[in-house]
Motif scaffolding. Structure first.
Motif, PDB file in Angstrom:
ATOM      1  N   VAL A  68       0.842  -1.355  -0.070  1.00 35.87           N
ATOM      2  CA  VAL A  68       0.065   0.252  -0.024  1.00 35.87           C
ATOM      3  C   VAL A  68       0.957   1.218  -0.181  1.00 35.87           C
ATOM      4  N   TYR A 153      -7.008 -13.343   0.560  1.00 37.42           N
ATOM      5  CA  TYR A 153      -5.685 -12.246   0.479  1.00 37.42           C
ATOM      6  C   TYR A 153      -4.779 -13.119   0.020  1.00 37.42           C
ATOM      7  N   ARG A 260     -12.300  -5.079   0.920  1.00 37.19           N
ATOM      8  CA  ARG A 260     -11.273  -4.512   0.198  1.00 37.19           C
ATOM      9  C   ARG A 260     -11.390  -3.324  -0.656  1.00 37.19           C
ATOM     10  N   TRP A 264      -6.120  -1.522  -0.036  1.00 37.34           N
ATOM     11  CA  TRP A 264      -6.336  -1.407   1.603  1.00 37.34           C
ATOM     12  C   TRP A 264      -7.329  -2.442   1.909  1.00 37.34           C
ATOM     13  N   GLU A 265      -7.549  -2.150   3.249  1.00 37.29           N
ATOM     14  CA  GLU A 265      -8.687  -3.054   3.842  1.00 37.29           C
ATOM     15  C   GLU A 265      -9.818  -2.072   4.426  1.00 37.29           C
ATOM     16  N   HIS A 284      -3.815  -1.388   6.810  1.00 37.36           N
ATOM     17  CA  HIS A 284      -3.197  -2.626   6.332  1.00 37.36           C
ATOM     18  C   HIS A 284      -1.956  -2.995   7.440  1.00 37.36           C
TER      19      HIS A 284
END
Length: 333
Positions: A68, A153, A260, A264-265, A284
Motif C-alpha cells: 500500500v 488475500y 477490500r 487497502w482493507e 493494512h
C-alpha cells in the motif's frame, strides 16, 4: 485532542506487551491531518544474538505495507496517466503470462482484481523453494498452473503487479525509487531484527524477512523498509492529498469487493484497527508486526511498528489483540 494526548492513552497496550515479553520492542506513532504528530519508542530492536535498544530512527521491515505504500499508488498513478487500464487483464502488460494455455483463468484476471485480492490465487505459496535464480522464479510465477480457489488475500496478486511495474518501467523493483524516506534494505546496526531464519541460517536484520521477496530479489508484495517518521509522512500525505494525486487517494478508499479497497482493507467486525474507527478508515498490516491505519473522517492516522517475529514467528506474540487494543484507544473519544 492533540496527537500527544491520543498517543498517551493508546501506548499502554504496547507497554504491557513489552513488559510481559511477548514482543521485543515497538514504536507507536500518531499524526493528524494538520501535521500535529507524536511518537513513542519502547523495548529492543534486537535481542538475539545481542541486545540493541529501539530508537525513533530504527528502520523496520515493512513487509506487506509495501503493497500500500509502494505498489498500490504506483499502479493507480499509471492508470490515472492512461498507461494501463485497471479493468484490463494483466496480459495487456505481461502478454507471456500463462502463455501456453491462452484460455485459462489466469490470463483473464485484471489489475483491479489483483489490487482488491479478488482473484482465485492461493493465499500462500512457497515460491522460494523452487530455486534461487530470480529470473527463473519470475518465469515460474508466470507459467505455473495455479490452483483456483475462493478469492482470498494473496501475495501472488502483488507479486504479479510488481512484475507489471517492472515491465512498464524497464527496471527491477529494487532498482526503482522506493519513495522519500524509504529503502529496500537497511543498515543492520540501525534496523529492527526479525527472525532467526532456518533457511538462511542467520538472524535476519536489515534485509527482507519475506522468503519469496528475498528469493525474487525484490517484489511488489514486500521488501520496503522505513522508519516511523517516513510512515507517518506518507500517511499525512494521504490524509491531505499533498504530494499524492487526489484520484489515487480516492481509489485507495474505494471498495473493490468484500472488505477490500484498491490495496487497502476496510473496517469489519474484529478488524485490526479496532471497533471505534469511522467507516472512512482504511488500514493494512504486515507479517513482521507492523501496521498503518488512516481515518479520513477524523483526519488522523496511526502506525504501530514492532519486531514481533524476533527471534521467531513460532510464538504467540499477541499482535492481533495488541493492534485492536491500540486502535480502540486511539479512537476512544
Amino acid at each position: 485532542m492533540s496527537a500527544q494526548a491520543t498517543l498517551d492513552r493508546a501506548f499502554k497496550p504496547l507497554e504491557q506487551s513489552i513488559a510481559t515479553g511477548r514482543i521485543p520492542g515497538g514504536i507507536l506513532g500518531v499524526v493528524e491531518a494538520n501535521g500535529d504528530r507524536a511518537t513513542r519508542v519502547i523495548g529492543d530492536a534486537q535481542r538475539v544474538p545481542h541486545a540493541r535498544p529501539m530508537t525513533e530512527g530504527t528502520w523496520f521491515d515493512l513487509a506487506s505495507l509495501t503493497k500500500v505504500i509502494f505498489t498500490t499508488p504506483r499502479i493507480i498513478a499509471l492508470a490515472e496517466a492512461g498507461k494501463i487500464d485497471l479493468d484490463a487483464p494483466l496480459i495487456s502488460v505481461i502478454p507471456d503470462f500463462r502463455q501456453y494455455n491462452p484460455d485459462n483463468w489466469e490470463r483473464k484476471i485484471t489489475f483491479r482484481q489483483c489490487l482488491g485480492h479478488q482473484t482465485p490465487f492461493p493465499g500462500v505459496f512457497p515460491i522460494y523453494t523452487y530455486g534461487t535464480d530470480p529470473n527463473l522464479l519470475r518465469a515460474f510465477v508466470l507459467q505455473h498452473e495455479w490452483p483456483a480457489g475462493p478469492a482470498v488475500y494473496s501475495d501472488l496478486n502483488f507479486i504479479l503487479l510488481g512484475i507489471a511495474l517492472e515491465r512498464l518501467t524497464g527496471k527491477l523493483i529494487r532498482e526503482q525509487d522506493p519513495g522519500p524516506g524509504f529503502a529496500w534494505s537497511a543498515d543492520p546496526a540501525n534496523a529492527a531484527a526479525t527472525e532467526q531464519d532456518a533457511w538462511r541460517g542467520r538472524v535476519v536484520v536489515g534485509e527482507v524477512h519475506d522468503e519469496n521477496c528475498y528469493a525474487l530479489q525484490g517484489s511488489g508484495h514486500a521488501g520496503l523498509f522505513g522508519t516511523v517518521v517516513s510512515v507517518l509522512d506518507y500517511a499525512q500525505s494521504l490524509l491531505t492529498a499533498s504530494g499524492v494525486s487526489p484520484g489515487v487517494v480516492e481509489l485507495m478508499r474505494t471498495r473493490v469487493g468484500g472488505r477490500r479497497t484498491h490495496g487497502w482493507e476496510l473496517p469489519y467486525d474484529g478488524w485490526s484497527g479496532g471497533d471505534h474507527c469511522s467507516a472512512a478508515t482504511i488500514g493494512h498490516t504486515g507479517f513482521t508486526g507492523v501496521g498503518l491505519w488512516l481515518d479520513f473522517a477524523k483526519g488522523r492516522a496511526w502506525t504501530l511498528l514492532t519486531n514481533r517475529v524476533h527471534p521467531t514467528r513460532h510464538f504467540d506474540s499477541g499482535i492481533f489483540a495488541l493492534r485492536r487494543a491500540v486502535g480502540d484507544l486511539v479512537n476512544a473519544e
